[in-house]
Design a protein around this motif. Structure first.
Motif, short mmCIF file in Angstrom:
data_model
loop_
_atom_site.label_atom_id
_atom_site.label_comp_id
_atom_site.label_asym_id
_atom_site.label_seq_id
_atom_site.Cartn_x
_atom_site.Cartn_y
_atom_site.Cartn_z
N PRO A 64 0.78 -1.24 0.00
CA PRO A 64 0.00 0.00 0.00
C PRO A 64 0.81 1.29 0.00
N LYS A 65 1.99 1.31 0.58
CA LYS A 65 2.77 2.55 0.62
C LYS A 65 3.24 2.96 -0.76
N GLN A 66 3.64 1.98 -1.58
CA GLN A 66 4.07 2.26 -2.95
C GLN A 66 2.91 2.13 -3.94
N ASN A 67 1.77 1.57 -3.46
CA ASN A 67 0.58 1.36 -4.29
C ASN A 67 0.92 0.50 -5.51
N VAL A 68 1.53 -0.67 -5.23
CA VAL A 68 1.95 -1.56 -6.31
C VAL A 68 1.55 -3.00 -6.02
N PHE A 69 1.39 -3.78 -7.09
CA PHE A 69 1.18 -5.21 -7.03
C PHE A 69 2.49 -5.88 -7.44
N ILE A 70 2.82 -6.99 -6.77
CA ILE A 70 4.07 -7.69 -7.02
C ILE A 70 3.79 -9.19 -7.02
N ALA A 71 4.36 -9.91 -7.97
CA ALA A 71 4.30 -11.37 -7.99
C ALA A 71 5.59 -11.90 -7.38
N LEU A 72 5.45 -12.94 -6.56
CA LEU A 72 6.60 -13.59 -5.94
C LEU A 72 6.48 -15.10 -6.13
N PRO A 73 7.61 -15.80 -6.15
CA PRO A 73 7.52 -17.25 -6.19
C PRO A 73 6.96 -17.75 -4.86
N GLY A 74 6.28 -18.87 -4.89
CA GLY A 74 5.74 -19.45 -3.67
C GLY A 74 6.77 -20.33 -2.99
N GLU A 75 6.29 -21.15 -2.08
CA GLU A 75 7.16 -22.06 -1.35
C GLU A 75 7.18 -23.45 -1.96
N ALA A 76 6.42 -23.67 -3.02
CA ALA A 76 6.34 -24.97 -3.69
C ALA A 76 7.53 -25.15 -4.63
N THR A 77 7.76 -26.38 -5.05
CA THR A 77 8.84 -26.63 -6.01
C THR A 77 8.44 -26.25 -7.43
N GLU A 78 7.13 -26.15 -7.68
CA GLU A 78 6.64 -25.79 -9.01
C GLU A 78 6.87 -24.30 -9.27
N LEU A 79 6.97 -23.96 -10.53
CA LEU A 79 7.22 -22.58 -10.93
C LEU A 79 5.91 -21.86 -11.23
N TYR B 120 4.53 -18.15 -13.50
CA TYR B 120 4.93 -17.28 -14.61
C TYR B 120 4.07 -16.04 -14.65
N VAL B 121 4.65 -14.94 -15.09
CA VAL B 121 3.89 -13.72 -15.38
C VAL B 121 4.16 -13.39 -16.84
N ASN B 122 3.09 -13.36 -17.62
CA ASN B 122 3.20 -13.10 -19.06
C ASN B 122 4.27 -13.99 -19.70
N ASP B 123 4.23 -15.29 -19.35
CA ASP B 123 5.13 -16.32 -19.87
C ASP B 123 6.59 -16.17 -19.45
N GLU B 124 6.88 -15.30 -18.48
CA GLU B 124 8.23 -15.18 -17.94
C GLU B 124 8.24 -15.77 -16.53
N VAL B 125 9.21 -16.64 -16.26
CA VAL B 125 9.28 -17.32 -14.97
C VAL B 125 9.46 -16.29 -13.84
N VAL B 126 8.82 -16.54 -12.71
CA VAL B 126 8.94 -15.66 -11.53
C VAL B 126 9.93 -16.31 -10.57
N LEU B 127 11.13 -15.76 -10.49
CA LEU B 127 12.16 -16.24 -9.58
C LEU B 127 12.44 -15.23 -8.47
N ASN B 128 12.09 -13.97 -8.73
CA ASN B 128 12.25 -12.88 -7.77
C ASN B 128 11.01 -12.00 -7.87
N ALA B 129 10.96 -10.95 -7.05
CA ALA B 129 9.83 -10.02 -7.08
C ALA B 129 9.67 -9.45 -8.49
N LYS B 130 8.44 -9.51 -9.00
CA LYS B 130 8.15 -9.02 -10.35
C LYS B 130 6.95 -8.08 -10.27
N PRO B 131 7.12 -6.81 -10.62
CA PRO B 131 5.98 -5.87 -10.59
C PRO B 131 4.88 -6.34 -11.54
N LEU B 132 3.63 -6.11 -11.11
CA LEU B 132 2.46 -6.47 -11.92
C LEU B 132 1.72 -5.21 -12.33
#
Length: 156
Positions: A97-112, A114-126
């Protein structure tokens, strides 16, 4: 009563809104009050809409903080019946809320994930209409909070 700590003073508010008192030892035993949910309402900040998978057409509510995606009901975004999705925390969508942004992060599972067909390995702005893929499921971000609107802090 729900203890509220302000600087070095501890206050307490009863569920009916009236005041009370609490000593500092009670603070850790009470429920954490979210940054935007001091009124008891955790406002919607956006939605994920399922665009592919068994739940196609269903919307999932996003709130401030971490929104965990998995197929168990304990996840914020419970993709029930989707065996290609990990049971717990396959991926995470955060609204900060302070930056007013959405971010995708990898979960805790072994499965991967993706955001727009790019793998999410680190924080990725949405951004609006970005597609998140977990297993065989695709979810599209529909923000409520963006450059034109965000919830005021606290009880304003």
């Amino acid at each position: 009563p729900i203890p509220i700590r302000s600087n070095d003073e501890t206050l307490s508010i009863n569920p009916d809104g009236s005041g009370g008192s609490a000593d500092k030892s009670d603070i850790d035993s009470e429920k954490t009050i979210g940054y935007y949910s001091d009124s008891g309402i955790n406002p919607v900040v956006g939605w994920l809409v399922c665009t592919a998978g068994k739940n196609r057409g269903k919307e999932y509510r996003l709130v401030v903080g971490s929104n965990f995606i998995g197929r168990n009901k304990e996840n914020n975004i419970a993709l029930t019946g989707e065996t290609s999705v990990s049971r717990s925390k396959h991926a995470v969508v955060v609204y900060e809320p302070k930056q007013n942004v959405f971010i995708a992060l990898p979960g805790e599972a072994t499965e991967l994930s993706y955001v727009n067909d790019e793998v999410v390995l680190n924080a990725k702005p949405l951004k609006k209409n970005d597609r998140i893929k977990v297993g065989n499921v695709e979810l599209m971000l529909i923000p409520c909070c963006d450059e034109s609107f965000s919830w005021p802090q606290g009880n304003e």
